[in-house]
Enzyme design. Structure first.
Site, PDB file in Angstrom:
ATOM      1  N   SER A 133      39.015  39.377 100.016  1.00 42.94           N
ATOM      2  CA  SER A 133      39.852  40.184  99.120  1.00 42.94           C
ATOM      3  C   SER A 133      41.308  40.175  99.591  1.00 42.94           C
ATOM      4  CB  SER A 133      39.357  41.631  99.092  1.00 42.94           C
ATOM      5  OG  SER A 133      38.012  41.675  98.700  1.00 42.94           O
ATOM      6  N   ILE A 337      12.444  47.567  80.647  1.00 41.40           N
ATOM      7  CA  ILE A 337      11.677  47.542  79.396  1.00 41.40           C
ATOM      8  C   ILE A 337      10.544  46.501  79.474  1.00 41.40           C
ATOM      9  CG2 ILE A 337      11.893  46.870  76.930  1.00 41.40           C
ATOM     10  CD1 ILE A 337      14.625  48.360  76.962  1.00 41.40           C
ATOM     11  N   GLU A 363      36.287  36.252  91.991  1.00 42.12           N
ATOM     12  CA  GLU A 363      37.586  36.422  91.299  1.00 42.12           C
ATOM     13  C   GLU A 363      38.040  37.882  91.309  1.00 42.12           C
ATOM     14  OE1 GLU A 363      38.301  34.051  87.786  1.00 42.12           O
ATOM     15  OE2 GLU A 363      36.795  32.623  88.479  1.00 42.12           O
TER      16      GLU A 363
HETATM   17  C1  LIG Z   1      29.432  33.182  93.432  1.00 40.11           C
HETATM   18  C2  LIG Z   1      30.751  33.150  94.120  1.00 40.11           C
HETATM   19  C3  LIG Z   1      31.632  32.117  93.844  1.00 40.11           C
HETATM   20  C4  LIG Z   1      32.861  32.062  94.497  1.00 40.11           C
HETATM   21  N1  LIG Z   1      33.685  30.991  94.257  1.00 40.11           N
HETATM   22  C5  LIG Z   1      34.870  30.903  94.925  1.00 40.11           C
HETATM   23  C6  LIG Z   1      35.712  29.749  94.754  1.00 40.11           C
HETATM   24  O1  LIG Z   1      35.389  28.817  93.997  1.00 40.11           O
HETATM   25  N2  LIG Z   1      36.855  29.689  95.453  1.00 40.11           N
HETATM   26  C7  LIG Z   1      37.259  30.682  96.314  1.00 40.11           C
HETATM   27  O2  LIG Z   1      38.319  30.563  96.903  1.00 40.11           O
HETATM   28  N3  LIG Z   1      36.471  31.786  96.489  1.00 40.11           N
HETATM   29  C8  LIG Z   1      35.291  31.924  95.838  1.00 40.11           C
HETATM   30  N4  LIG Z   1      34.472  33.012  96.029  1.00 40.11           N
HETATM   31  C9  LIG Z   1      34.884  34.042  96.986  1.00 40.11           C
HETATM   32  C10 LIG Z   1      35.218  35.359  96.318  1.00 40.11           C
HETATM   33  O3  LIG Z   1      36.428  35.281  95.629  1.00 40.11           O
HETATM   34  C11 LIG Z   1      35.188  36.440  97.423  1.00 40.11           C
HETATM   35  O4  LIG Z   1      33.814  36.594  97.780  1.00 40.11           O
HETATM   36  C12 LIG Z   1      35.759  37.751  96.951  1.00 40.11           C
HETATM   37  O5  LIG Z   1      37.146  37.650  96.762  1.00 40.11           O
HETATM   38  C13 LIG Z   1      35.475  38.876  97.958  1.00 40.11           C
HETATM   39  O6  LIG Z   1      35.801  38.501  99.246  1.00 40.11           O
HETATM   40  P1  LIG Z   1      34.727  38.695 100.426  1.00 40.11           P
HETATM   41  O7  LIG Z   1      33.437  38.118  99.983  1.00 40.11           O
HETATM   42  O8  LIG Z   1      35.331  38.159 101.668  1.00 40.11           O
HETATM   43  O9  LIG Z   1      34.520  40.255 100.546  1.00 40.11           O
HETATM   44  P2  LIG Z   1      35.451  41.268 101.368  1.00 40.11           P
HETATM   45  O10 LIG Z   1      36.866  41.079 100.990  1.00 40.11           O
HETATM   46  O11 LIG Z   1      35.081  41.221 102.798  1.00 40.11           O
HETATM   47  O12 LIG Z   1      34.953  42.654 100.748  1.00 40.11           O
HETATM   48  C14 LIG Z   1      33.714  43.261 101.121  1.00 40.11           C
HETATM   49  C15 LIG Z   1      33.589  44.565 100.341  1.00 40.11           C
HETATM   50  O13 LIG Z   1      34.670  45.445 100.673  1.00 40.11           O
HETATM   51  C16 LIG Z   1      35.375  45.811  99.514  1.00 40.11           C
HETATM   52  N5  LIG Z   1      36.809  45.927  99.799  1.00 40.11           N
HETATM   53  C17 LIG Z   1      37.649  45.006 100.342  1.00 40.11           C
HETATM   54  N6  LIG Z   1      38.895  45.492 100.402  1.00 40.11           N
HETATM   55  C18 LIG Z   1      38.867  46.732  99.875  1.00 40.11           C
HETATM   56  C19 LIG Z   1      39.842  47.742  99.638  1.00 40.11           C
HETATM   57  N7  LIG Z   1      41.135  47.547  99.922  1.00 40.11           N
HETATM   58  N8  LIG Z   1      39.442  48.919  99.084  1.00 40.11           N
HETATM   59  C20 LIG Z   1      38.144  49.124  98.758  1.00 40.11           C
HETATM   60  N9  LIG Z   1      37.176  48.201  98.948  1.00 40.11           N
HETATM   61  C21 LIG Z   1      37.531  47.019  99.488  1.00 40.11           C
HETATM   62  C22 LIG Z   1      35.111  44.710  98.504  1.00 40.11           C
HETATM   63  O14 LIG Z   1      35.302  45.175  97.183  1.00 40.11           O
HETATM   64  C23 LIG Z   1      33.672  44.374  98.822  1.00 40.11           C
HETATM   65  O15 LIG Z   1      32.817  45.285  98.174  1.00 40.11           O
HETATM   66  C24 LIG Z   1      33.232  33.090  95.402  1.00 40.11           C
HETATM   67  C25 LIG Z   1      32.335  34.137  95.657  1.00 40.11           C
HETATM   68  C26 LIG Z   1      31.109  34.176  95.040  1.00 40.11           C
HETATM   69  C27 LIG Z   1      30.161  35.302  95.351  1.00 40.11           C
END
Ligand SMILES: Cc1cc2nc3c(=O)[nH]c(=O)nc-3n(C[C@H](O)[C@H](O)[C@H](O)COP(=O)(O)OP(=O)(O)OC[C@H]3O[C@@H](n4cnc5c(N)ncnc54)[C@H](O)[C@@H]3O)c2cc1C
Length: 382
Positions: A133, A337, A363
């Site tokens: 994120s 259901i 995203e």
């Molecule tokens: C199916 C899939 C396809 C993807 N495809 C791509 C791709 O093609 N290219 C690419 O670059 N990335 C891709 N991603 C990565 C995706 O964009 C990231 O998983 C996403 O941005 C979240 O980052 P993270 O998994 O590191 O979670 P983290 O950032 O570690 O977050 C973990 C949790 O903490 C929460 N959190 C984080 N910061 C805060 C905050 N400030 N306040 C409150 N809550 C917070 C988040 O909402 C989440 O619930 C993909 C992910 C998935 C699951």
């Protein structure tokens, strides 16, 4: 909903709907490895002219400019039939849109037409093991040496990793400037130093994995826009495509509602069809109402994108947040259901239950969408 669409959209909607019905819903299901299914889907969607909607007309596309409404219509219908088909279309858009908005004429001519035809698979590499994120904690570096850049770092959760030939990669050219020092590059998979590290399996079919850049030498001509434009390019791409994730959620929820209606009319308990119980009718009514609200938010955001309206960021975040969260609730109710049949592996609602989950994460997670919405309210922007 039709007030956000014109005649051309309705023709596209009808064309993609009948293709999905014939090829993804009624068609014979083949048991192939996911990578083979993914490649076949890109080939078919390219041949049918659906991927062409991800690029502008001058570079193999259909419209003068890429329209979010076209992409939403296609994603909604594909997701209704196959989450993998939707994913493959979505990543062609995600991996090409940065080139569309920031590429030079040469870059667009070279990369966009084969992506539009489904001959080349695209990818978008932003996320890193320590930067999800929080994009500003990115560590991948691009150091200039004469006429080339040397990229070093690791990108994780890259959809199409290992399958794609063309990657848009984000890397720091000026670490001191933090997120303003991020630049975007087009990197071809056969570039020396580009390494496909591993793939991993998700709960729903989705080709994804890790790629690394080990002193990967990329010619300076592969830079998208100017040095430091990377974050702007990534955010502009996500702003346009965010509502299309909501559209995929609408497609999955639509299918769940259809399955729930069908099952509740066929299954009899206590001497009558489930659909005759008011408790079940109320569930169906709530599901349909949430679905309709999602659809309206999604196509409103897409319309705003296509008409260059102010306030898009907030509205597309609302559309993604609401539609993906609502789809989760709708799919869950559809499974309820179905009773025990709902948790039997291979049933349509069991598949939907697994397919819907990732949409609330990629995203921009639901929490990040709330941050965007709240920020726009507190900054009194809209
Ligand atoms: C199916 C899939 C396809 C993807 N495809 C791509 C791709 O093609 N290219 C690419 O670059 N990335 C891709 N991603 C990565 C995706 O964009 C990231 O998983 C996403 O941005 C979240 O980052 P993270 O998994 O590191 O979670 P983290 O950032 O570690 O977050 C973990 C949790 O903490 C929460 N959190 C984080 N910061 C805060 C905050 N400030 N306040 C409150 N809550 C917070 C988040 O909402 C989440 O619930 C993909 C992910 C998935 C699951």
């Amino acid at each position: 909903m039709d007030f956000f669409l014109d005649q051309e959209h309705l023709v596209l909607q009808s064309r993609i709907r009948s293709w999905v019905e014939k090829n993804l819903i009624s068609g014979e299901k083949k048991e192939l490895p996911i990578e083979d299914q993914a490649r076949q889907l890109v080939t078919s969607l390219g041949r049918e002219g659906f991927i062409a909607y991800v690029t502008p007309k001058r570079f193999g596309g259909v419209r003068d400019n890429v329209q979010a409404r076209d992409l939403c219509l296609i994603r909604e219908e594909l997701a209704r039939g196959s989450s993998l088909a939707d994913t493959m279309l979505a990543i062609q858009a995600l991996g090409s849109y940065p080139i569309t908005i920031a590429g030079s004429e040469r870059q667009k001519e070279q990369y966009l037409p084969p992506i539009a035809r489904g001959e080349v698979i695209a990818a978008f590499a932003l996320t890193e093991p320590q930067a999800g994120s929080d994009i500003s904690s990115m560590q991948t570096r691009a150091v200039k040496h004469g006429k080339e850049y040397r990229l070093t770092g690791v990108k994780s959760f890259v959809s199409n990793a290992g399958l794609a030939q063309t990657y848009v990669v984000f890397a720091l050219t000026d670490p001191e400037k933090k997120s303003k020092g991020i630049s975007a590059f087009v990197v071809e998979a056969d570039t020396p130093g580009f390494v496909f590290k591993e793939k991993f399996s998700l709960i729903s079919p989705h080709p994804i994995g890790v790629v690394a850049f080990e002193e990967c030498c990329v010619p300076g001509t592969q830079l998208l826009g100017r040095e430091g434009d990377g974050l702007k390019i990534a955010l502009a791409t996500l702003d346009t495509l965010r509502c299309t994730v909501g559209a995929a959620a609408v497609g999955l929820a639509q299918r769940a509602l259809e399955e729930a209606i069908r099952h509740s009319q066929n299954r009899r308990q206590f001497g009558q069809a489930l659909a005759e119980f008011q408790g079940i009718q109320f569930k169906l009514a709530d599901m349909a109402t949430e679905l309709e609200a999602s659809r309206l938010l999604v196509y409103q955001a897409a319309w705003m994108n296509d008409h260059g309206q102010k306030g898009l960021k907030q509205k597309s975040s609302m559309a993604k947040l609401f539609a993906t969260e609502a789809a989760q609730r709708i799919v869950d109710q559809a499974l309820q259901i179905h009773g025990g049949m709902g948790v039997v592996v291979g049933s349509p609602v069991e598949q939907l239950y697994r397919d819907v989950r990732a949409l609330r994460i990629y995203e921009g997670t639901s929490e990040i969408q709330k941050i965007v919405i709240a920020r726009s309210l507190l900054e009194n922007k809209y």
